[in-house]
Design a protein around this motif. Structure first.
Motif, short mmCIF file in Angstrom:
data_model
loop_
_atom_site.label_atom_id
_atom_site.label_comp_id
_atom_site.label_asym_id
_atom_site.label_seq_id
_atom_site.Cartn_x
_atom_site.Cartn_y
_atom_site.Cartn_z
N LEU A 64 -4.05 -10.87 -1.04
CA LEU A 64 -3.42 -10.15 -0.07
C LEU A 64 -2.78 -7.99 -0.53
CD1 LEU A 64 -2.44 -9.08 3.14
CD2 LEU A 64 0.08 -11.54 2.71
N TRP A 65 -3.67 -7.89 -0.35
CA TRP A 65 -2.76 -6.16 -0.63
C TRP A 65 -2.47 -5.64 -0.07
CZ3 TRP A 65 -3.87 -5.37 -6.08
CH2 TRP A 65 -3.79 -4.54 -7.28
N THR A 66 -1.00 -4.55 -0.17
CA THR A 66 -0.52 -4.06 0.51
C THR A 66 0.73 -3.18 -0.78
OG1 THR A 66 1.97 -5.96 0.09
CG2 THR A 66 0.61 -6.64 1.73
N GLN A 67 1.68 -2.61 0.08
CA GLN A 67 2.04 -1.39 -0.44
C GLN A 67 3.07 -2.22 -1.32
OE1 GLN A 67 1.80 1.57 -0.87
NE2 GLN A 67 0.92 2.15 1.29
N THR A 68 3.32 -3.62 -1.32
CA THR A 68 4.28 -4.23 -2.16
C THR A 68 3.56 -4.94 -3.09
OG1 THR A 68 5.98 -4.58 -0.44
CG2 THR A 68 6.33 -5.72 -2.53
#
Length: 135
Positions: A64-68
């Protein structure tokens, strides 16, 4: 890749609510989640050893690739380890974006199509991801 998918799900701890939705949807769809830290790590476990076991057992590595999460060392290390397995033809790597665009993915993996789980289209996007994993 064997017919019965086995998924390793990587994520950053701040994205736990979203990753729980993904893990539960995969599980509900009958897809074997062979490693998801909240389900597979217990007090006293060696984190690198358990991650290694999950990577060895999976047919599909999903992060899961997110800003965080894109700044999390563990997320990057897992993704790079999975990518090396991909190079050897041992695993399918799925970088799933949520709240970030494809330009944030490390250049080594930037050529991979990275589907998005949109805020307004999350359930439909997740259903499509499950179809992709099932082949």
């Amino acid at each position: 890749v064997p017919a019965a998918p086995k998924v390793f799900l990587g994520f950053g701890s701040e994205d736990r609510a979203v990753s729980d939705r993904i893990a539960n949807a995969l599980n509900d769809a009958g897809i074997d989640v062979v490693f998801y830290a909240p389900w597979d790590l217990e007090a006293g476990d060696s984190i690198p050893a358990r991650i290694g076991e999950g990577l060895d057992a999976c047919t599909h590595f999903l992060t899961l690739w997110t800003q965080t999460s894109r700044f999390k060392p563990w997320v990057k290390e897992e993704a790079f380890a999975a990518y090396m397995k991909r190079v050897r033809g041992e695993v399918k790597v799925l970088i799933v974006r949520h709240g970030t665009d494809a330009t944030t993915i490390p250049s080594l993996m930037g050529h991979l199509l990275s589907p998005e789980l949109g805020t307004d289209t999350f359930d439909a996007d997740l259903a499509e991801l499950i179809r992709t994993i099932r082949g």
